[in-house]
Design a protein around this motif. Sequence first.
Motif, PDB file in Angstrom:
ATOM      1  N   ASP A 572     -16.817  16.974  -5.917  1.00  0.00           N
ATOM      2  CA  ASP A 572     -17.124  16.067  -7.007  1.00  0.00           C
ATOM      3  C   ASP A 572     -18.552  16.362  -7.491  1.00  0.00           C
ATOM      4  N   PRO A 573     -18.775  16.466  -8.814  1.00  0.00           N
ATOM      5  CA  PRO A 573     -20.105  16.819  -9.324  1.00  0.00           C
ATOM      6  C   PRO A 573     -21.209  15.849  -8.909  1.00  0.00           C
ATOM      7  N   VAL A 574     -20.915  14.550  -8.897  1.00  0.00           N
ATOM      8  CA  VAL A 574     -21.934  13.582  -8.486  1.00  0.00           C
ATOM      9  C   VAL A 574     -22.197  13.708  -6.994  1.00  0.00           C
ATOM     10  N   ALA A 575     -21.145  13.787  -6.195  1.00  0.00           N
ATOM     11  CA  ALA A 575     -21.303  13.887  -4.746  1.00  0.00           C
ATOM     12  C   ALA A 575     -22.072  15.139  -4.357  1.00  0.00           C
ATOM     13  N   MET A 576     -21.788  16.249  -5.026  1.00  0.00           N
ATOM     14  CA  MET A 576     -22.486  17.489  -4.697  1.00  0.00           C
ATOM     15  C   MET A 576     -23.969  17.365  -5.020  1.00  0.00           C
ATOM     16  N   ARG A 577     -24.271  16.775  -6.174  1.00  0.00           N
ATOM     17  CA  ARG A 577     -25.679  16.586  -6.534  1.00  0.00           C
ATOM     18  C   ARG A 577     -26.380  15.670  -5.532  1.00  0.00           C
ATOM     19  N   MET A 578     -25.738  14.604  -5.147  1.00  0.00           N
ATOM     20  CA  MET A 578     -26.344  13.686  -4.184  1.00  0.00           C
ATOM     21  C   MET A 578     -26.679  14.405  -2.877  1.00  0.00           C
ATOM     22  N   ASP A 579     -25.793  15.270  -2.434  1.00  0.00           N
ATOM     23  CA  ASP A 579     -26.048  16.025  -1.203  1.00  0.00           C
ATOM     24  C   ASP A 579     -27.240  16.962  -1.369  1.00  0.00           C
ATOM     25  N   LEU A 580     -27.316  17.631  -2.513  1.00  0.00           N
ATOM     26  CA  LEU A 580     -28.376  18.614  -2.744  1.00  0.00           C
ATOM     27  C   LEU A 580     -29.725  17.971  -3.059  1.00  0.00           C
ATOM     28  N   LEU A 581     -29.725  16.663  -3.343  1.00  0.00           N
ATOM     29  CA  LEU A 581     -30.958  15.951  -3.696  1.00  0.00           C
ATOM     30  C   LEU A 581     -31.440  15.054  -2.560  1.00  0.00           C
ATOM     31  N   ASP A 582     -31.063  15.407  -1.358  1.00  0.00           N
ATOM     32  CA  ASP A 582     -31.382  14.554  -0.209  1.00  0.00           C
ATOM     33  C   ASP A 582     -32.879  14.277  -0.078  1.00  0.00           C
ATOM     34  N   LYS A 583     -33.716  15.220  -0.474  1.00  0.00           N
ATOM     35  CA  LYS A 583     -35.170  15.044  -0.355  1.00  0.00           C
ATOM     36  C   LYS A 583     -35.819  14.594  -1.662  1.00  0.00           C
ATOM     37  N   HIS A 584     -35.007  14.153  -2.602  1.00  0.00           N
ATOM     38  CA  HIS A 584     -35.533  13.720  -3.899  1.00  0.00           C
ATOM     39  C   HIS A 584     -34.958  12.340  -4.243  1.00  0.00           C
ATOM     40  N   PRO A 585     -35.531  11.291  -3.654  1.00  0.00           N
ATOM     41  CA  PRO A 585     -34.959   9.949  -3.809  1.00  0.00           C
ATOM     42  C   PRO A 585     -34.950   9.418  -5.236  1.00  0.00           C
ATOM     43  N   ARG A 586     -35.906   9.822  -6.043  1.00  0.00           N
ATOM     44  CA  ARG A 586     -35.921   9.285  -7.411  1.00  0.00           C
ATOM     45  C   ARG A 586     -34.838   9.942  -8.269  1.00  0.00           C
ATOM     46  N   HIS A 587     -34.577  11.225  -8.044  1.00  0.00           N
ATOM     47  CA  HIS A 587     -33.418  11.853  -8.689  1.00  0.00           C
ATOM     48  C   HIS A 587     -32.130  11.144  -8.264  1.00  0.00           C
ATOM     49  N   LYS A 597     -22.867   2.562 -13.105  1.00  0.00           N
ATOM     50  CA  LYS A 597     -22.734   1.833 -14.370  1.00  0.00           C
ATOM     51  C   LYS A 597     -21.678   2.456 -15.274  1.00  0.00           C
ATOM     52  N   ALA A 598     -21.460   3.750 -15.126  1.00  0.00           N
ATOM     53  CA  ALA A 598     -20.471   4.440 -15.958  1.00  0.00           C
ATOM     54  C   ALA A 598     -19.064   4.337 -15.396  1.00  0.00           C
ATOM     55  N   GLY A 599     -18.936   3.843 -14.149  1.00  0.00           N
ATOM     56  CA  GLY A 599     -17.623   3.786 -13.527  1.00  0.00           C
ATOM     57  C   GLY A 599     -17.135   5.133 -13.075  1.00  0.00           C
ATOM     58  N   TRP A 600     -18.073   5.956 -12.577  1.00  0.00           N
ATOM     59  CA  TRP A 600     -17.705   7.311 -12.138  1.00  0.00           C
ATOM     60  C   TRP A 600     -16.616   7.239 -11.066  1.00  0.00           C
ATOM     61  N   GLY A 601     -15.621   8.054 -11.213  1.00  0.00           N
ATOM     62  CA  GLY A 601     -14.513   8.075 -10.267  1.00  0.00           C
ATOM     63  C   GLY A 601     -13.316   7.265 -10.720  1.00  0.00           C
ATOM     64  N   LYS A 602     -13.545   6.379 -11.680  1.00  0.00           N
ATOM     65  CA  LYS A 602     -12.432   5.607 -12.229  1.00  0.00           C
ATOM     66  C   LYS A 602     -11.847   6.366 -13.411  1.00  0.00           C
ATOM     67  N   PRO A 603     -10.547   6.337 -13.584  1.00  0.00           N
ATOM     68  CA  PRO A 603      -9.932   7.085 -14.686  1.00  0.00           C
ATOM     69  C   PRO A 603     -10.339   6.515 -16.048  1.00  0.00           C
ATOM     70  N   LEU A 604     -10.517   7.410 -17.001  1.00  0.00           N
ATOM     71  CA  LEU A 604     -10.822   6.992 -18.370  1.00  0.00           C
ATOM     72  C   LEU A 604      -9.551   6.496 -19.054  1.00  0.00           C
ATOM     73  N   ALA A 605      -9.719   5.584 -19.981  1.00  0.00           N
ATOM     74  CA  ALA A 605      -8.577   5.140 -20.785  1.00  0.00           C
ATOM     75  C   ALA A 605      -8.052   6.314 -21.601  1.00  0.00           C
ATOM     76  N   ALA A 606      -6.759   6.366 -21.790  1.00  0.00           N
ATOM     77  CA  ALA A 606      -6.148   7.453 -22.556  1.00  0.00           C
ATOM     78  C   ALA A 606      -6.588   7.377 -24.009  1.00  0.00           C
ATOM     79  N   GLY A 607      -6.740   8.534 -24.632  1.00  0.00           N
ATOM     80  CA  GLY A 607      -7.082   8.580 -26.042  1.00  0.00           C
ATOM     81  C   GLY A 607      -5.850   8.597 -26.908  1.00  0.00           C
ATOM     82  N   ALA A 608      -6.064   8.839 -28.187  1.00  0.00           N
ATOM     83  CA  ALA A 608      -4.937   8.929 -29.122  1.00  0.00           C
ATOM     84  C   ALA A 608      -4.086  10.141 -28.782  1.00  0.00           C
ATOM     85  N   PRO A 609      -2.831  10.137 -29.189  1.00  0.00           N
ATOM     86  CA  PRO A 609      -1.953  11.287 -28.912  1.00  0.00           C
ATOM     87  C   PRO A 609      -2.586  12.590 -29.394  1.00  0.00           C
ATOM     88  N   GLY A 610      -2.514  13.602 -28.561  1.00  0.00           N
ATOM     89  CA  GLY A 610      -3.049  14.905 -28.934  1.00  0.00           C
ATOM     90  C   GLY A 610      -4.517  15.093 -28.593  1.00  0.00           C
TER      91      GLY A 610
END
Length: 757
Positions: A572-587, A597-610
């Motif tokens: 997961d892109p967020v999880a990988m970054r969190m692991d690599l930023l172990d020594k950078h608490p503000r990042h 706040k963005a609801g990362w990991g939760k599915p996005l609502a479907a868009g219009a057809p196509g």
Amino acid sequence: MDTTIATPLAAADPATHATNAPPAIENASRRQFVQGVTGLTLAFCLPASATLAAPAGAGKLAATGGAAAPPFEPNAFLRIGADDTVTVISKHLEMGQGTYTGLATIVAEELDADWAKVRIEGAPADAKRYNNLFWGPAQGTGGSTAMANSWEQLRNAGAAGRAMLVQAAAKKWKVPAAEITVKDGVVMHAASKRKERFGELVADAAKEAVPTGVTLKDPKDFRLVGKHAPRKDSADKTTGRAMFTQDMQMHGMLVAMVAHPPRFGAKVQRFDATRAKAIKGVVDVVEIPSGVAVLALDTWTAKKARDTLTVEWNDTNAFRLGSEEILARYKEMAKRPGLVAHQAGDTDAAFAKAAKKLSASYDFPYLAHAAMEPMNCVVARTETGCEVWNGEQLHTGDQYALAVVFGFKPEQVTIHMLYAGGSFGRRANTKSDYVVEAAQIVKASGTKAPVKLVWTREDDMRAGYYRPLFHHALEAALDAEGRLTGWRHRLVGQSILKGSPFESMMVKNGIDAVSVEGAANLPYAIPNMTVDLHTPDDIQVPVLWWRSVGSSHTAYSTEVFLDQVARAAGKDPVAMRMDLLDKHPRHRGVLKLAAEKAGWGKPLAAGAPGTRRGRGVAVHESFNSYVAQVAEVTVDAEGKLKVDRVVCAVDCGIAINPDNVRAQVEGAVGFALSAALHGEIELKDGQVVPGNFDAYPVLRIAEMPKVEVHIVPSAEKPTGIGEPGVPPLAPAVANAIAAATGKVPTRLPFSADDLKA
């Protein structure tokens, strides 16, 4: 009411449009003028220098029944009048980023002033008093340093003023100073029920010694910092009273426009001004190093005449390459190692042992600054030197450059700082290009009249400076467990700092620090890393810092490539970054907040057809501030992209004005998205193709996504906020596009052809 400030002037000489006294501003409210309001005009005879330096809104002077007490000025940043007005002197330019309000907040907080009675005045060019503390003996605004370098300085300025007012009251009332309190511009002693306004104490306070040490407030007692404080420039900008360079009108003033060469490096061979001089209102036509200038009585006449000039250009030393040719050259250079900007571990060994290797390259075009206000400047010769009025961003540099043009000492150049309608780095030009151009027109023409140089949008787009074109090539090495073990990053692009006054400080061993910022200081825990740089020295396109400077392209390449690595590693892109930023608490702090706040990991609502929808993330530090952004996008079958939502988390230390922090990040999202969707200065045969917003579009309101800004609570000192919101936007959007379509945009701006289903 239509209010005019005027000074007594000598009669103008119609032959030279000169006056025998310094020029004066005659400024009326633009909004009231347009409305046709007929009202009382108040004329005050003031010293010319005071009038010329007067800030926006200075026409409102209180009538008094006699001579007012002199103002109380405990230091270079604070003045308190007998009418209770608190004036904060801003050494930094207000160009829309909220600097005036932020600096006033700092002073007013420690002073315990009444916010309603606080006003701001731009400081003159005077590096001895108003230098940028981060720049040494130089005055200027840039690098998101205004709040950071002023925080302690202005807290002390406000606290010193408060201490002197308190001491004056204590002596006057014969009570202990420790028993006195101050709130909203009123000094009070509870036990004796005595209280006086600041204005009633200024005369006594002015007699007190300036304290050598003051006690600053505990942050828990802040009443303005971190709270809602209405912006100080909004009213004047809304009513039209704010003074920009284009508003300047002086007795006998001439307006100048310049015909610039179509190619960089070209010079005037010869020109014919017969038709231009035949136009009524044209005063002179002169050759200057940057082209041919027309001087006229007004802007429209100057433009008409400038457009009739016949100029033959000498292209012997002109630049003739196009953007694609430059990029092809850069790609060839990227095939061999450059100068090492950062080295950690043994990168070659990591790649030799790698279970999986990835590579990608990214291309970034030249970009214009395209601020709302094109370049302009007013220059007037005086008996003792010259005076300048403009949205001044690099005071000391411009002061010295003008001194060279006229053969003056720098202190003979007086600069009056007006508002600027944006800049994004353009007005902080180390070559002082448009300011010097105005001075050269004055010198070449020999006029004694003040001259206002006006650039059109086309001048601004084609004769200006640009964010450099860059090519990035990256490689990653992963071990059998999918861990990132090696990283190579090669950059190719022009140096902004080479040949500038900053070269000796910021170019080391051939490495321009701003070319590799955000890449050479990558925070991720990658054990083996090499970052190197090629800096071509034969590209004549003028380049300059652009909002967020090097991070505007390095954040894209590093954050987009890291997402590609995460997908290849099945992480997961967020999880990988969190692991690599172990020594950078503000990042980690901003990344975690934005993702939640963005609801990362939760599915996005479907868009219009196509349509296809995706969510992407990026995190980046620039100017000592940390910003993470999560973007949600929708891409239709034809490749049309819509950015629906951007969730931002920012850690900029103490948020002096939270409303302004949010506004700056929201604006940065719009600015960065405009560049990502549309921004490209294309060169063909050495000529800039776009001339106006028809060919260099800016973001439309319908393209602006919903933006949420979340501020990390912090007790750290304030850092920058004008620029740090820019770098994460484009990579977050690109990563969202990849999540939606499986396609990774490797060239900006985004192309619908690349995103079709």
